[in-house]
Design a protein around this motif. Sequence first.
Motif, PDB file in Angstrom:
ATOM      1  N   ARG A 124       6.553  86.061  70.567  1.00 47.15           N
ATOM      2  CA  ARG A 124       7.313  84.802  70.762  1.00 47.15           C
ATOM      3  C   ARG A 124       8.384  84.829  71.828  1.00 47.15           C
ATOM      4  N   LYS A 125       8.287  83.839  72.705  1.00 41.08           N
ATOM      5  CA  LYS A 125       9.204  83.754  73.842  1.00 41.08           C
ATOM      6  C   LYS A 125      10.586  83.160  73.410  1.00 41.08           C
ATOM      7  N   ALA A 126      11.538  83.427  74.212  1.00 40.01           N
ATOM      8  CA  ALA A 126      12.972  83.171  74.065  1.00 40.01           C
ATOM      9  C   ALA A 126      13.796  83.767  73.248  1.00 40.01           C
ATOM     10  N   MET A 127      13.240  84.666  72.621  1.00 40.45           N
ATOM     11  CA  MET A 127      14.010  85.774  71.147  1.00 40.45           C
ATOM     12  C   MET A 127      15.285  86.417  72.034  1.00 40.45           C
ATOM     13  N   VAL A 128      15.124  86.745  73.292  1.00 38.73           N
ATOM     14  CA  VAL A 128      16.260  87.432  73.672  1.00 38.73           C
ATOM     15  C   VAL A 128      17.352  86.699  74.068  1.00 38.73           C
ATOM     16  N   ALA A 129      17.115  85.349  74.579  1.00 36.38           N
ATOM     17  CA  ALA A 129      18.110  84.509  74.808  1.00 36.38           C
ATOM     18  C   ALA A 129      18.805  83.852  73.546  1.00 36.38           C
ATOM     19  N   THR A 130      17.917  83.890  72.446  1.00 40.18           N
ATOM     20  CA  THR A 130      18.519  83.294  71.059  1.00 40.18           C
ATOM     21  C   THR A 130      19.369  84.455  70.680  1.00 40.18           C
ATOM     22  N   ILE A 131      18.979  85.579  70.731  1.00 36.99           N
ATOM     23  CA  ILE A 131      19.961  86.851  70.198  1.00 36.99           C
ATOM     24  C   ILE A 131      21.276  86.679  70.842  1.00 36.99           C
ATOM     25  N   ILE A 132      21.190  86.864  72.372  1.00 36.79           N
ATOM     26  CA  ILE A 132      22.460  86.554  72.944  1.00 36.79           C
ATOM     27  C   ILE A 132      23.150  85.437  72.711  1.00 36.79           C
ATOM     28  N   LYS A 133      22.599  84.214  72.652  1.00 34.07           N
ATOM     29  CA  LYS A 133      23.368  83.019  72.229  1.00 34.07           C
ATOM     30  C   LYS A 133      23.974  82.882  70.832  1.00 34.07           C
ATOM     31  N   SER A 134      23.251  83.603  70.025  1.00 34.61           N
ATOM     32  CA  SER A 134      23.810  83.534  68.484  1.00 34.61           C
ATOM     33  C   SER A 134      24.391  84.610  68.012  1.00 34.61           C
ATOM     34  N   GLY A 135      24.610  85.744  68.999  1.00 29.87           N
ATOM     35  CA  GLY A 135      25.405  86.880  68.654  1.00 29.87           C
ATOM     36  C   GLY A 135      24.797  87.629  67.583  1.00 29.87           C
ATOM     37  N   LYS A 136      23.607  87.559  67.271  1.00 28.77           N
ATOM     38  CA  LYS A 136      23.014  88.460  66.390  1.00 28.77           C
ATOM     39  C   LYS A 136      22.098  89.567  66.955  1.00 28.77           C
ATOM     40  N   SER A 137      22.754  90.426  67.550  1.00 30.63           N
ATOM     41  CA  SER A 137      22.105  91.573  68.192  1.00 30.63           C
ATOM     42  C   SER A 137      21.918  92.929  67.437  1.00 30.63           C
ATOM     43  N   GLY A 138      22.721  92.934  66.458  1.00 33.17           N
ATOM     44  CA  GLY A 138      22.668  94.344  65.854  1.00 33.17           C
ATOM     45  C   GLY A 138      23.548  95.184  66.599  1.00 33.17           C
ATOM     46  N   TRP A 139      23.835  96.508  66.178  1.00 33.08           N
ATOM     47  CA  TRP A 139      24.870  97.256  66.903  1.00 33.08           C
ATOM     48  C   TRP A 139      24.137  98.806  66.811  1.00 33.08           C
ATOM     49  N   TYR A 140      24.877  99.902  67.521  1.00 33.15           N
ATOM     50  CA  TYR A 140      24.636 101.186  67.607  1.00 33.15           C
ATOM     51  C   TYR A 140      25.987 101.907  66.870  1.00 33.15           C
ATOM     52  N   TYR A 141      25.426 102.991  66.370  1.00 34.27           N
ATOM     53  CA  TYR A 141      26.442 104.154  65.866  1.00 34.27           C
ATOM     54  C   TYR A 141      26.358 105.477  66.796  1.00 34.27           C
ATOM     55  N   ARG A 142      27.425 105.989  67.090  1.00 34.38           N
ATOM     56  CA  ARG A 142      27.341 107.413  67.470  1.00 34.38           C
ATOM     57  C   ARG A 142      27.826 108.176  66.218  1.00 34.38           C
ATOM     58  N   VAL A 143      27.299 109.349  66.117  1.00 35.61           N
ATOM     59  CA  VAL A 143      27.347 110.330  64.888  1.00 35.61           C
ATOM     60  C   VAL A 143      28.600 111.362  65.299  1.00 35.61           C
ATOM     61  N   ILE A 144      29.838 111.154  64.286  1.00 33.18           N
ATOM     62  CA  ILE A 144      30.924 111.726  64.146  1.00 33.18           C
ATOM     63  C   ILE A 144      30.544 113.033  63.585  1.00 33.18           C
ATOM     64  N   GLU A 145      30.172 113.014  62.676  1.00 33.68           N
ATOM     65  CA  GLU A 145      29.772 114.094  61.545  1.00 33.68           C
ATOM     66  C   GLU A 145      28.340 113.974  61.249  1.00 33.68           C
ATOM     67  N   GLU A 146      27.642 115.154  61.631  1.00 38.58           N
ATOM     68  CA  GLU A 146      26.269 115.263  61.249  1.00 38.58           C
ATOM     69  C   GLU A 146      25.999 115.398  59.663  1.00 38.58           C
ATOM     70  N   GLY A 147      24.936 115.085  59.297  1.00 41.16           N
ATOM     71  CA  GLY A 147      24.627 115.065  57.736  1.00 41.16           C
ATOM     72  C   GLY A 147      23.382 114.771  57.342  1.00 41.16           C
ATOM     73  N   GLU A 148      23.115 114.157  55.956  1.00 42.25           N
ATOM     74  CA  GLU A 148      22.070 113.580  55.503  1.00 42.25           C
ATOM     75  C   GLU A 148      22.100 112.379  54.727  1.00 42.25           C
ATOM     76  N   ALA A 149      21.111 111.566  54.597  1.00 41.65           N
ATOM     77  CA  ALA A 149      21.302 110.306  54.008  1.00 41.65           C
ATOM     78  C   ALA A 149      19.695 109.648  53.257  1.00 41.65           C
ATOM     79  N   GLN A 150      19.572 109.145  52.496  1.00 40.99           N
ATOM     80  CA  GLN A 150      18.479 108.574  51.971  1.00 40.99           C
ATOM     81  C   GLN A 150      18.649 107.346  51.403  1.00 40.99           C
ATOM     82  N   ALA A 151      17.331 106.469  51.052  1.00 41.55           N
ATOM     83  CA  ALA A 151      17.591 105.146  50.517  1.00 41.55           C
ATOM     84  C   ALA A 151      18.308 105.291  49.152  1.00 41.55           C
ATOM     85  N   GLY A 152      18.952 104.228  48.843  1.00 42.25           N
ATOM     86  CA  GLY A 152      19.723 104.221  47.648  1.00 42.25           C
ATOM     87  C   GLY A 152      21.285 104.837  47.868  1.00 42.25           C
ATOM     88  N   ASP A 153      21.392 105.508  48.919  1.00 39.77           N
ATOM     89  CA  ASP A 153      22.925 105.870  49.370  1.00 39.77           C
ATOM     90  C   ASP A 153      23.824 104.720  49.685  1.00 39.77           C
TER      91      ASP A 153
END
Length: 217
Positions: free
Chosen positions: A130-159
């Motif tokens: 699909r075309k124009a999705m990148v422009a739509t993301i920037i216009k809408s602000g629906k980009s998602g985000w990244y995390y840096r890891v401060i403390e390493e650990g483990e996680a799983q579905a249901g947490d």
Amino acid sequence: MSWHVDALLTGKAKAFRDGEKSAIGKTPATGAVRITTLGLGGDEQADPAHHGGPHMAVHHYPRDHHAFWRDQIGDHPLLDDPGAFGSNLSVSGLVDSQVRLGDRFRLGSAVVEVSQPRMPCWKIEHRFQRKAMVATIIKSGKSGWYYRVIEEGEAQAGDRLELVSTGASDWTVEHILQSIANPKVVPEIAELEAMAECELLGPSWRGGARKKIAALG
């Protein structure tokens, strides 16, 4: 406050387009997943120059946005997939306009910190055909985000993804994306200068703030 983790997702680099590889296709992991400063155990990045590293260790694309995309592009089969946008986390109820730079969350036994928006690229449009999705993301602000890891650990579905601290910054992920990446948004130079100097913000976005300052002249 906390949110249910439906899945943690990982992917392998695979042939994608014209001989180029991508690991944008993520699938739910089974059992506990190790979370380190470089990301989830078993997850790969095909383009380490633009993906991965300590400031982009864990990618969070809100499951809530899938409904928005159904309105935009129709009932695409990928939108049933929690990893459709390359997310490492499937979580509902937490979106870009709520999350602030520097917010910290406990994810299983790990602690992660919001580090930057996710800059959309052509791979999203190629994946969905699909075309124009990148422009739509920037216009809408629906980009998602990244995390840096401060403390390493483990996680799983249901947490739970639990907010443990906030207030390190007043800027939401949506506001940062719009201020720096949206060419139609003209923020105050002083705010861009503050973003360019903010150590909480990933270096690529700090550089983006400096480029926008230069462009606004």
